[in-house]
Every structure is written in structure tokens, then in C-alpha cells.
Design an enzyme around this catalytic site. Structure first.
Site, mmCIF file in Angstrom:
data_model
loop_
_atom_site.group_PDB
_atom_site.id
_atom_site.type_symbol
_atom_site.label_atom_id
_atom_site.label_comp_id
_atom_site.label_asym_id
_atom_site.label_seq_id
_atom_site.Cartn_x
_atom_site.Cartn_y
_atom_site.Cartn_z
ATOM 1 N N ALA A 65 3.696 -0.890 -10.981
ATOM 2 C CA ALA A 65 4.530 0.256 -11.318
ATOM 3 C C ALA A 65 5.124 0.782 -10.017
ATOM 4 O O ALA A 65 4.577 0.540 -8.931
ATOM 5 C CB ALA A 65 3.682 1.327 -11.995
ATOM 6 N N GLY A 108 0.760 -2.727 -12.559
ATOM 7 C CA GLY A 108 1.562 -2.763 -13.780
ATOM 8 C C GLY A 108 2.230 -4.114 -14.004
ATOM 9 O O GLY A 108 2.549 -4.466 -15.144
ATOM 10 N N GLU A 111 -0.331 -6.085 -15.709
ATOM 11 C CA GLU A 111 -0.463 -5.526 -17.062
ATOM 12 C C GLU A 111 0.698 -5.948 -17.953
ATOM 13 O O GLU A 111 0.510 -6.266 -19.130
ATOM 14 C CB GLU A 111 -0.557 -3.994 -16.970
ATOM 15 C CG GLU A 111 -1.862 -3.560 -16.322
ATOM 16 C CD GLU A 111 -1.908 -2.068 -16.010
ATOM 17 O OE1 GLU A 111 -1.002 -1.577 -15.315
ATOM 18 O OE2 GLU A 111 -2.838 -1.397 -16.472
ATOM 19 N N GLU A 131 -4.809 -0.803 -8.079
ATOM 20 C CA GLU A 131 -4.575 0.649 -8.200
ATOM 21 C C GLU A 131 -5.661 1.478 -7.526
ATOM 22 O O GLU A 131 -5.402 2.576 -7.040
ATOM 23 C CB GLU A 131 -4.485 1.042 -9.675
ATOM 24 C CG GLU A 131 -3.241 0.549 -10.399
ATOM 25 C CD GLU A 131 -3.425 -0.797 -11.076
ATOM 26 O OE1 GLU A 131 -4.322 -1.583 -10.678
ATOM 27 O OE2 GLU A 131 -2.651 -1.081 -12.008
HETATM 28 C C1 HXC Z 1 7.350 0.660 -5.110
HETATM 29 C C2 HXC Z 1 7.151 -1.272 -3.885
HETATM 30 C C3 HXC Z 1 6.027 -1.655 -4.638
HETATM 31 C C4 HXC Z 1 5.599 -0.786 -5.675
HETATM 32 C C5 HXC Z 1 6.403 -3.172 -3.160
HETATM 33 N N1 HXC Z 1 7.348 -2.253 -2.983
HETATM 34 N N2 HXC Z 1 5.585 -2.841 -4.165
HETATM 35 N N3 HXC Z 1 7.809 -0.124 -4.125
HETATM 36 N N4 HXC Z 1 6.287 0.347 -5.873
HETATM 37 N N5 HXC Z 1 4.571 -1.086 -6.475
HETATM 38 C C6 HXC Z 1 8.439 -2.236 -1.983
HETATM 39 C C7 HXC Z 1 7.911 -1.931 -0.607
HETATM 40 O O1 HXC Z 1 7.767 -0.535 -0.453
HETATM 41 C C8 HXC Z 1 8.991 -2.488 0.255
HETATM 42 O O2 HXC Z 1 10.097 -1.615 0.268
HETATM 43 C C9 HXC Z 1 9.430 -3.728 -0.509
HETATM 44 O O3 HXC Z 1 8.992 -3.535 -1.861
HETATM 45 C C10 HXC Z 1 8.796 -5.003 0.004
HETATM 46 O O4 HXC Z 1 7.406 -4.809 0.045
HETATM 47 P P1 HXC Z 1 6.500 -5.099 1.342
HETATM 48 O O5 HXC Z 1 5.250 -4.311 1.194
HETATM 49 O O6 HXC Z 1 7.309 -4.902 2.594
HETATM 50 O O7 HXC Z 1 6.235 -6.656 1.189
HETATM 51 P P2 HXC Z 1 4.976 -7.477 1.676
HETATM 52 O O8 HXC Z 1 4.581 -7.056 3.048
HETATM 53 O O9 HXC Z 1 5.333 -8.894 1.453
HETATM 54 O O10 HXC Z 1 3.780 -7.068 0.707
HETATM 55 C C11 HXC Z 1 3.841 -7.393 -0.649
HETATM 56 C C12 HXC Z 1 2.749 -6.599 -1.425
HETATM 57 C C13 HXC Z 1 2.920 -5.074 -1.123
HETATM 58 C C14 HXC Z 1 1.349 -7.047 -0.998
HETATM 59 C C15 HXC Z 1 2.942 -6.893 -2.916
HETATM 60 O O11 HXC Z 1 4.301 -4.722 -1.341
HETATM 61 C C16 HXC Z 1 2.075 -4.183 -1.952
HETATM 62 O O12 HXC Z 1 0.876 -4.024 -1.738
HETATM 63 N N6 HXC Z 1 2.706 -3.505 -2.934
HETATM 64 C C17 HXC Z 1 2.003 -2.523 -3.777
HETATM 65 C C18 HXC Z 1 1.117 -3.228 -4.769
HETATM 66 C C19 HXC Z 1 0.394 -2.187 -5.664
HETATM 67 O O13 HXC Z 1 -0.348 -1.350 -5.160
HETATM 68 N N7 HXC Z 1 0.658 -2.287 -6.937
HETATM 69 C C20 HXC Z 1 0.084 -1.330 -7.911
HETATM 70 C C21 HXC Z 1 0.993 -0.163 -8.085
HETATM 71 S S1 HXC Z 1 0.261 1.059 -9.086
HETATM 72 P P3 HXC Z 1 10.822 -1.214 1.659
HETATM 73 O O14 HXC Z 1 11.858 -0.232 1.209
HETATM 74 O O15 HXC Z 1 9.786 -0.674 2.561
HETATM 75 O O16 HXC Z 1 11.408 -2.516 2.133
HETATM 76 C C22 HXC Z 1 0.450 0.511 -10.625
HETATM 77 C C23 HXC Z 1 -0.072 1.457 -11.667
HETATM 78 C C24 HXC Z 1 -0.050 0.809 -12.990
HETATM 79 O O17 HXC Z 1 0.953 -0.505 -10.900
HETATM 80 C C25 HXC Z 1 -0.463 1.788 -14.007
HETATM 81 C C26 HXC Z 1 0.612 2.171 -14.931
HETATM 82 C C27 HXC Z 1 1.638 1.219 -15.150
#
Ligand code: HXC
Length: 257
Positions: A65, A108, A111, A131
Site C-alpha cells: 500500500a 498490500g 495481499e 508492515e
Molecule cells: C510508497 C513506495 C513504496 C510504498 C516503494 N516506494 N515502496 N512508496 N509506498 N509501499 C517508492 C520509494 O519511496 C521510492 O520512491 C521508489 O518507490 C523506489 O523505491 P526504493 O526504496 O528506492 O527501491 P529499492 O531500494 O529497490 O527498495 C525496494 C523495496 C523498498 C525493498 C521494495 O522500496 C521498500 O521497502 N518499500 C516498502 C515496502 C513495504 O513496507 N511495504 C508495505 C507497505 S504497508 P522515491 O521517490 O524515493 O524514488 C502496506 C499495508 C497494507 O502494504 C495494509 C493495507 C493494504
């Protein structure tokens, strides 16, 4: 209709939805979910569509998400808007949906993949529910569906630590139906979807409904449900055609009725 966060194509009887927010690794904000639901509404109504594929990019199916959209939300806001409820509609669709996953399917994203009917994974796929590292937990069914897919121990470990699972492990534990080389992923998913779309659509939809029933009921009630639907299938022209075609040693020509 034009979309900003997804690309929509139809190829024959298959609808293909490609998540398209490359700069955010396909993070799922409310616009993406709204657009997916709008497209699926159309596919459900369209008698020419028999199966659907949802995919992302080589790097990410979806990295979760959208954290930036979520981060300032308050409890009353999320309660009043019933945050995440619209996601559920993806898992309640009646036509078959295949998730074709390459790269990250996190939070998400994982999911969303699990809401589909089965997951084909590229060898590059990585699944996870990270998360907990954000101070929250899965909110779109992850604690429930992952546990049903892979069992308590592994689901608990993944949800409590945020550890990622690679494609080989995901296949071993039954999270994905099979693994294909990344370069072939979408073509293979489209091929499987086309095979399904060539079958009797009511039979396919009833089969999906019946398999999904196994998650919601006891074995005895599930078997009774299956039997009722199975009996009803003998009222379908497609049953007569399918079995006549076998007896006459020719391909079946289903009319979807
Ligand atoms: C918003 C995101 C994002 C996310 C990545 N980006 N994931 N933006 N929400 N979930 C954005 C980054 O901010 C970044 O933007 C760009 O995408 C590229 O990501 P990087 O981190 O630079 O890439 P990398 O170093 O290759 O790492 C990839 C990654 C990492 C390991 C997947 O992006 C990451 O950990 N993302 C978050 C994963 C996460 O926590 N997901 C769960 C979310 S909570 P910029 O602008 O800086 O270039 C969730 C709740 C669900 O899903 C419940 C209800 C649905």
C-alpha cells in the site's frame, strides 16, 4: 475509459491489467485500487471476457500500500472512510483472476496477489508482509489469507519479522501455483488465462465459487455445496456439449450457457 495508474488490454477473451506506477514500485494508493475495481467491474459485465490477469513490472508486482498516502491518516479518518474495504471487492470477483508476480509483492502487494485465484510467480518474485517494520500489520487480509496458504508457523514468522520469501520457498509452501522464468511470466499467464477462457464460463465460475467455499465452511457443508452445484451443472447446455464432444472425439464448442 482511460486510466493513469494501470494499463488495460484485452487479448481475445482475456483481460490484462498491468499496474503502472513505476516510480513508486506500483505502490497501491486509492487511485490504483479504484481503477482496478472499475476495470474489473467492466470485465465482470463483459460476456466476451472469460479470465483476467493482473501483473506488475519486472521489478515489482507491487511494493505495498502507498505508505506516503497512509502515513498521516488518523484513526477516525480510517474508521469513517472504512479504509481498505474497497480492496475486498477485488477478492469477491466471480470471474477467474490470475496474479502474475515478478519482483516485489510486499504488504498490500502480497495481499492483492493472494486475493487473486492463483499466483504464477517469476523466478524473481519476492513475497512478504513487512508492515510490522512500519509499526502496523497487514490490513488487506494478509494475516488471514497468508495463514491459510502457508500455515501458522510460516505466516506468523513472516508477519512478525517482515522476512521476505523467494519464489522457490513460495512454491514449496503452496503460496504460488508454479514458477516460470521472468521473461516468460506474462505470456505464460496469458496462455493459461486463455485456456481457462475457452472453457465453459459458467462451469469455470461455479468451480471458482466452490473452491473458495472451502475457506468459508466445514468439510461436510463444503461437499454438500459442491454436490448441489455439480447437480445443477447438468442443466447447462455446456455440460451436454462438453460430454458429447468427448464421446464424438471432437473439441468442445462451449456456448457459455
Ligand atoms: C510508497 C513506495 C513504496 C510504498 C516503494 N516506494 N515502496 N512508496 N509506498 N509501499 C517508492 C520509494 O519511496 C521510492 O520512491 C521508489 O518507490 C523506489 O523505491 P526504493 O526504496 O528506492 O527501491 P529499492 O531500494 O529497490 O527498495 C525496494 C523495496 C523498498 C525493498 C521494495 O522500496 C521498500 O521497502 N518499500 C516498502 C515496502 C513495504 O513496507 N511495504 C508495505 C507497505 S504497508 P522515491 O521517490 O524515493 O524514488 C502496506 C499495508 C497494507 O502494504 C495494509 C493495507 C493494504
Amino acid at each position: 475509459m482511460s486510466y493513469e495508474t494501470i494499463i488495460v488490454e484485452t487479448r481475445g477473451k482475456v483481460g490484462l491489467v498491468t499496474l503502472n506506477r513505476p516510480k513508486a514500485l506500483n505502490a497501491l494508493n486509492s487511485q490504483v485500487i479504484g481503477e482496478i475495481n472499475a476495470v474489473l467491474d467492466g470485465f465482470e459485465r463483459d460476456p466476451g471476457i472469460g479470465a483476467i490477469v493482473i501483473t506488475g513490472s519486472e521489478k515489482a508486482f507491487a511494493a505495498g500500500a502507498d505508505i506516503l498516502e497512509m502515513k498521516a491518516k488518523t484513526y477516525p479518518e480510517s474508521y469513517l472512510e472504512d479504509f481498505i474495504t474497497t480492496w475486498d471487492r477485488i477478492g469477491q470477483r466471480r470471474k477467474p483472476i490470475i496474479a502474475a508476480v515478478a519482483g516485489y509483492a510486499l504488504g498490500g502487494g502480497c495481499e492483492l496477489a493472494m486475493m487473486c485465484d492463483f499466483i504464477l510467480a517469476a523466478d524473481t518474485a519476492k513475497f512478504g508482509q513487512p508492515e510490522i517494520k512500519l509499526g502496523v500489520m497487514p490490513g488487506a487480509g494478509g494475516t488471514q489469507r497468508l495463514t491459510r496458504f502457508v500455515g501458522k508457523s510460516k505466516a506468523m514468522e513472516m508477519c512478525l519479522t517482515g522476512r521476505l520469501m523467494d519464489a522457490a520457498e513460495a512454491e514449496r509452501v503452496g503460496l504460488v501455483s508454479r514458477i516460470v522464468p521472468a521473461a516468460d511470466l506474462v505470456a505464460e499467464a496469458m496462455k493459461v488465462a486463455a485456456q481457462i477462457a475457452d472453457l465453459s464460463l459458467p462451469a469455470v465460475m461455479m468451480t471458482k465459487e466452490s473452491v473458495n467455499r472451502s475457506y468459508e465452511t466445514t468439510l461436510a457443508e463444503g461437499v454438500r455445496f459442491e454436490r448441489r452445484v455439480f447437480h445443477a451443472m447438468f442443466a447447462m447446455a455446456d455440460q451436454k456439449e462438453g460430454m458429447a464432444a468427448f464421446a464424438e472425439k471432437r473439441p468442445a464448442d462451449f456456448k457459455n450457457r
